[in-house]
Design an enzyme around this catalytic site. Structure first.
Site, mmCIF file in Angstrom:
data_model
loop_
_atom_site.group_PDB
_atom_site.id
_atom_site.type_symbol
_atom_site.label_atom_id
_atom_site.label_comp_id
_atom_site.label_asym_id
_atom_site.label_seq_id
_atom_site.Cartn_x
_atom_site.Cartn_y
_atom_site.Cartn_z
ATOM 1 N N ASP A 87 3.867 -6.319 1.515
ATOM 2 C CA ASP A 87 4.938 -6.227 2.504
ATOM 3 C C ASP A 87 4.671 -7.217 3.632
ATOM 4 O O ASP A 87 3.534 -7.653 3.846
ATOM 5 C CB ASP A 87 5.043 -4.807 3.056
ATOM 6 C CG ASP A 87 3.741 -4.333 3.708
ATOM 7 O OD1 ASP A 87 2.671 -4.450 3.065
ATOM 8 O OD2 ASP A 87 3.788 -3.861 4.854
ATOM 9 N N GLU A 150 1.587 -1.869 4.448
ATOM 10 C CA GLU A 150 0.450 -2.041 5.365
ATOM 11 C C GLU A 150 0.916 -2.322 6.787
ATOM 12 O O GLU A 150 0.288 -1.885 7.760
ATOM 13 C CB GLU A 150 -0.433 -3.191 4.861
ATOM 14 C CG GLU A 150 -1.776 -3.308 5.572
ATOM 15 C CD GLU A 150 -1.737 -4.242 6.774
ATOM 16 O OE1 GLU A 150 -2.755 -4.336 7.476
ATOM 17 O OE2 GLU A 150 -0.688 -4.872 7.023
#
Length: 468
Positions: A87, A150
């Site tokens: 991400d 994250e």
């Protein structure tokens, strides 16, 4: 062995470039969950692409409910984890090259995620490929573990660790070399002010907003105001000190919009950016708003936060832990005449705690402001002379000749989620930190060198000959 590693890394160079570009071209910013996609479809696409690339390289893969996945090689009861995420934070604005085009200029791949953390994930994957092609026998499983949120809480890795074996040792290619032996605690706090609407004639704050993510220094903020003529506002602004090139004034229906353009940076290094929210409020606080609550809020922000990035005026700077100093970054703000909220990202020293930081802040709040703890990631610490750290440093030094010591950082990585982990690369000493900034990029030579370093680290830690 090192010469063979370098040879294979250079041979795989073009493949590394292509794999990085394939991942960067997917705009994997977290979105609302939908169907089988817990963090949005684009994040899932990045995970699926990474697994597709890994399978084509000949590795076994396992997808854990689209939350996370791993890529595996080797045998044994113990697991060496390579912790990466797919991400990315929002792209922000003012890029020289398109943020999701993965264009190559001056031997660099440009794009959101190139250095944080798609490029490093590719380096780790090809580090495994180098070990595989060299035929090194392993006595541990080596798993490249790929998370998917994250940047916004690490829940995907928590989910993975509930389903799969906790790595016995792990490193995260999501920071800097030579190695990171300590990471500050990470705290998100929401400050809120409930305001009484006062329908008086005069200057009113209709709306304020800014920022995209708590762990980014915001590069844009705006406020919509009413009850004042443009000419009068310009007269008031002429008496203030501010960067006239960064503050823009526009008409919006019957209102006026003030917008401020700052400089983005990683939330752990707010000193490298220019916080658009704070600079905008420094101007607004000097204007004669008739709503007493709005005025009190702006005065509070100006006096207790202002343009600082160390939390000094709000009372949380001193945590008795030099050199890992506290940092304070307002990442998001939104509000209107009735309520204003802003979220602050704090990186606190490894010897402190969220409880102490929050207590120090509460002593400096007025009756208008309330604070709420949104999240806390406790600090990470591994001794500099730990054998695991020493093996990582050895691999790094053999390919760089740099004998620097391990360092502490304000950034937070997946390493803090496992029982024994540290961050390890990919940024080399002296290079600018471009994570979460416009024009994020990774040097292709560094991508290849990192893959070689990770290959050597895998061999040193999980190779049979190295452990007999």
């Amino acid at each position: 062995m090192n010469d063979k590693i370098k040879e294979r890394a250079n041979f795989l160079r073009d493949n590394m470039i292509l794999s990085t570009q394939e991942l960067v071209r997917i705009p994997s910013v977290e979105a609302a969950a939908e169907a089988d996609y817990p963090y949005g479809k684009e994040v899932y696409k990045a995970l699926a692409k990474a697994l597709e690339i890994s399978e084509k390289l000949g590795f076994k893969t396992k997808n854990i409910d689209n939350q996370a996945a791993h890529v595996e090689m080797g045998e044994g009861k113990e697991v060496l984890g390579l912790l990466c995420h797919l991400d990315v934070v929002p792209e922000g604005s003012d890029w020289t090259y398109p943020p999701y085009a993965a264009e190559i200029h001056d031997n660099k791949i440009y794009g959101r995620g190139t250095i944080d953390d798609k490029g490093p994930a590719v380096a780790a994957l090809y580090g495994m490929k180098i070990v595989q092609e060299l035929g090194v026998e392993l006595n541990k499983k080596v798993r490249l573990i790929l998370g998917t949120n994250e940047e916004s809480g690490m829940a995907s890795l928590d989910y993975y660790l509930k389903k799969e074996q906790m790595p016995d040792l792990a490193f995260s290619p999501d920071a800097t070399f030579p190695a990171i032996h300590a990471e500050k605690g990470i705290l998100d706090l929401k400050f809120s002010a409930s305001l009484k609407v006062e329908n008086q004639k005069g200057l009113q704050l209709q709306k304020i907003r800014g920022g995209n993510a708590t762990n980014m220094v915001p590069d844009y903020a705006e406020a919509v105001i009413s009850g004042i003529k443009k000419e009068k506002l310009l007269e008031l602004l002429s008496d203030l000190e501010y960067d006239k090139n960064q503050l823009k004034l526009e008409s919006e229906n019957e209102n006026l919009k003030l917008s401020y353009h700052g400089i983005s940076a990683h939330g752990s290094m707010p000193e490298d950016g220019k916080n658009a929210i704070s600079y905008l409020i420094s101007v607004l606080a000097e204007l004669p708003f008739v709503n007493s609550g709005v005025k009190d809020f702006l005065d509070f922000y100006k006096n207790k936060i202002g343009l600082e990035y160390d939390g000094a005026s709000i009372g949380c700077k001193d945590q008795d832990d030099v050199p890992t100093a506290l940092t304070f970054n307002t990442g998001i703000i939104k509000g209107d005449q009735s309520k204003i909220e802003f979220i602050v990202n704090i990186r606190y020293p490894v010897k402190s705690s969220a409880e102490k930081v929050v207590a120090d802040i509460k002593e400096n709040l007025n009756r208008l402001i309330e604070v709420e703890l949104l999240s806390d990631a406790e600090p990470l610490y591994v001794a500099k002379d730990d054998p695991f750290i020493k093996k990582l440093l050895s691999a790094y030094r053999e390919f760089t000749g740099d004998d620097s010591d391990p360092i502490a950082i304000g950034g937070g990585t997946y390493a803090r989620k496992v029982k024994k982990g540290v961050a390890f690369g990919p940024l080399f000493p002296g290079q600018p930190e471009l994570a979460h900034q416009k024009d994020e990029n990774i040097r292709i030579d560094d991508l290849v060198k990192s893959a070689a370093i990770y290959a050597k680290a895998i061999i040193d830690i999980a190779g049979v000959n190295e452990n007999e």
